[in-house]
Design an enzyme around this catalytic site. Structure first.
Site, PDB file in Angstrom:
ATOM      1  N   HIS A  93       0.315  -1.460  -0.111  1.00 36.47           N
ATOM      2  CA  HIS A  93       0.427   0.613  -0.288  1.00 36.47           C
ATOM      3  C   HIS A  93       0.789   1.212   0.388  1.00 36.47           C
ATOM      4  O   HIS A  93       0.138   2.471   0.499  1.00 36.47           O
ATOM      5  CB  HIS A  93      -1.324   0.193   0.959  1.00 36.47           C
ATOM      6  CG  HIS A  93      -2.256  -0.747   0.823  1.00 36.47           C
ATOM      7  ND1 HIS A  93      -1.836  -1.714   1.185  1.00 36.47           N
ATOM      8  CD2 HIS A  93      -3.501  -0.589   0.342  1.00 36.47           C
ATOM      9  CE1 HIS A  93      -3.835  -2.459   1.022  1.00 36.47           C
ATOM     10  NE2 HIS A  93      -4.232  -1.639   0.653  1.00 36.47           N
ATOM     11  N   ASP A 164      -6.772   4.278   9.701  1.00 33.53           N
ATOM     12  CA  ASP A 164      -8.725   3.740   9.249  1.00 33.53           C
ATOM     13  C   ASP A 164      -8.643   2.571   8.551  1.00 33.53           C
ATOM     14  O   ASP A 164     -10.114   1.766   8.373  1.00 33.53           O
ATOM     15  CB  ASP A 164      -8.720   5.136   8.232  1.00 33.53           C
ATOM     16  CG  ASP A 164      -9.144   6.258   9.353  1.00 33.53           C
ATOM     17  OD1 ASP A 164      -9.157   6.505  10.109  1.00 33.53           O
ATOM     18  OD2 ASP A 164      -8.891   7.856   8.136  1.00 33.53           O
ATOM     19  N   GLU A 280     -12.254  12.902  14.320  1.00 31.95           N
ATOM     20  CA  GLU A 280     -11.926  13.080  12.511  1.00 31.95           C
ATOM     21  C   GLU A 280     -12.280  13.887  12.408  1.00 31.95           C
ATOM     22  O   GLU A 280     -13.473  14.402  12.957  1.00 31.95           O
ATOM     23  CB  GLU A 280     -12.169  11.751  11.697  1.00 31.95           C
ATOM     24  CG  GLU A 280     -10.262  10.706  12.345  1.00 31.95           C
ATOM     25  CD  GLU A 280      -9.812   9.983  10.581  1.00 31.95           C
ATOM     26  OE1 GLU A 280     -10.793   9.589   9.863  1.00 31.95           O
ATOM     27  OE2 GLU A 280      -9.564   8.646  11.448  1.00 31.95           O
TER      28      GLU A 280
END
Length: 533
Positions: A93, A164, A280
């Site tokens: 990623h 997340d 957030e």
């Protein structure tokens, strides 16, 4: 024997292609328990990452069966006369080829022979090691956080700090920082590690912690893979809640939005019932985007319109907060949430609430991933830009970027939330802006081939450069998170006063500069001549 001859031939062919003189028998003598391969599918996989903006083919790929396999490979690279580079790859990623290498071996830390297997402190394959009494779990560096969560929940516990998205490797996030809405309270993931096993660039397998090999411990945390490869991490745990009250409220005024966010994170030292567990936020500059997957609370039958909410400068801000609870607190959750919401200055009619199991909340982005995959919108280039912005200049950033450079179009979520600097350990390798509070601004855009110029990779990449140039010219003092630079001088500027220590640690733990060359921080020693440098 035939397999070894075939592997020898394949590696010789690859080496001839790139002009190296590495003797492939060095690799064949390793005797790894896992799999060292030059199979084209393995090489192709290791050549790409989530960013899909760069490609670099390694000479070979190692699927380790243990930390000792990693040791053997790094020792071979360190001791080789001509040498080769080594890059550890988690779940792929990275955004800008940080885990790639052209003239070396990529270690696939996740999946394969290691998938689902945990490591004991002694470095041997063992069953999951969760210590309920001592409050930690020992985990293989390539394990995914989703699997850590699933295992620890069987014991009624879970890590304190998250990202997340959970389909990331433990070693990967600890090499950066690992942040989400819990960071204001618990700090980033690197602030919740008791101990590491690390293979240094000299091929030494060392256990490190605050008390043992502390210089290596702090160097590796947030160290972008420059000082060693994490093979085991001892992660702090806490009792896991059963359910989550998930709330979103909207703001049209940026000052009110940031004032409320900063107030909520100032409660980090208060008792649990007097604060939220997750804080957030996001920025909505595109009218259609408010009703997308990041804003799944809003009913498709009754879409929310920016224009109807009196957005300042055509921009809305969404505060996202959660309260954890279980059976023992179910009777008081409503009162606790109401008391906290009363102190906030959001648009009164914009409260959107849902309740769901704790694991479903933490794994929420994966469900979005499945939707995007079904539409062919996941495996596309991701020109993401993540910035740490000082609190003192966040209003200038809003005016210049959210209400300026971005216009009214975007192609992905824009996150914004503050964190408390005292939850970060300055001894680690991470650099943060000046001030007691700083913001993450994450522009998580996807480049789409739709004919719309504003969604193209070239447009978004140029826009990222424009944002960075604006910050530089305005003297905002941002720091890149998941940083990417192309020259060492830019890295020196990024680390600032920390550069001397960062460079010193590199010379101590990876003196031949063979690790994580895809970050482009240090050039390999003179015997290495990667074509991309």
């Amino acid at each position: 024997m035939a397999t070894k001859l075939l592997l020898t031939f394949a590696i010789c062919r690859l080496i001839a292609t790139v002009g190296l003189t590495l003797d492939p028998t060095e690799l064949l003598r390793l005797g790894v328990d896992g799999q060292l391969t030059v199979d084209s599918s393995d090489v192709d996989t290791a050549s790409l990452d989530f960013g899909l903006m760069s490609r670099a083919e390694p000479l070979a790929v190692l699927h380790p069966a243990s930390a000792e396999d990693v040791v053997r490979l790094v020792q071979a690279a360190y001791g080789s006369a001509q040498g080769f580079t080594v890059s550890a790859r988690g779940h792929g990623h990275s955004i800008n080829g940080q885990a790639q290498t052209t003239n070396g071996v990529v270690i696939e830390m996740s999946g394969g022979s290691r998938g689902g297997v945990w490591l004991s402190p002694a470095g041997k394959v063992d069953s999951p090691r969760v210590s309920e009494k001592l409050g930690y779990v020992d985990v293989w560096g390539g394990e995914l956080w989703i699997d850590v969560l699933k295992t620890t929940l069987q014991y009624g516990v879970a890590p304190k700090s998250w990202t997340d998205y959970l389909y990331l490797s433990v070693g990967g996030t600890l090499s950066n920082a690992g942040i989400s809405g819990q960071a204001f309270n618990h700090g980033p993931q690197i602030s919740n590690v008791h101990e590491l096993d690390v293979v240094t660039g000299k091929g030494e397998l060392l256990t490190c912690s605050e008390a043992q090999n502390s210089e290596l411990f702090h160097a590796v945390l947030g160290g972008l893979g420059q000082f060693g490869i994490i093979t085991r991490a001892r992660i702090a745990l806490e009792p896991a809640p059963q359910r989550v009250r998930w709330i979103r409220v909207l703001y049209s005024n940026f000052s009110a939005f940031t004032r409320d966010q900063e107030y909520l994170i100032s409660l980090h030292g208060q008792p649990a019932h007097q604060k939220f567990d997750y804080v957030e936020g996001s920025v909505i500059v595109d009218e259609g985007f408010i009703n997308n997957w990041r804003s799944s609370f809003f009913s498709p039958r009754n879409p929310v319109k920016i224009s109807s909410l009196g957005a300042d400068g055509g921009v809305l801000y969404c505060l996202e907060i959660t309260k954890n609870y279980d059976e023992s607190s179910i009777d008081t959750i409503d009162q606790e949430v109401e008391a906290l919401l009363k102190k906030l200055d959001f648009i009164p009619a914009s409260v959107f609430t849902t309740d769901l199991p704790y694991v479903d909340f933490l794994d929420r982005v994966h469900k979005a991933e499945l939707k995007l995959r079904s539409k062919g919108l996941w495996d596309v280039p991701h020109p993401w830009l993540n910035l740490f912005v000082p609190k003192s200049r966040i209003a200038d950033f809003d005016k210049g970027v959210f209400k300026g450079i971005l216009g009214n179009k975007t192609s992905g979520p824009i996150l914004i939330y503050p964190m408390n600097k005292n939850k970060w350990d300055d001894r680690t390798s991470v650099v943060t802006p000046e001030g007691d509070v700083f913001y993450l601004v994450a522009l998580l855009r996807s480049a789409l081939d739709t004919g719309d110029e504003t969604k193209s990779l070239e447009y978004l990449t140029n826009q990222n450069r424009q944002i960075l140039r604006f910050c530089d010219e305005a003297g905002i003092g941002v720091k890149q998170y998941l940083p990417h630079y192309t020259t060492q001088q830019e890295w020196v500027d990024h680390y600032g006063d920390k550069w001397g220590l960062f460079n010193q640690r590199k010379m101590e733990f990876d003196p031949r500069r063979i690790l994580a060359t895809g970050q482009r921080i240090f050039k390999p020693s003179s015997s290495f001549k990667p074509a991309s440098w």
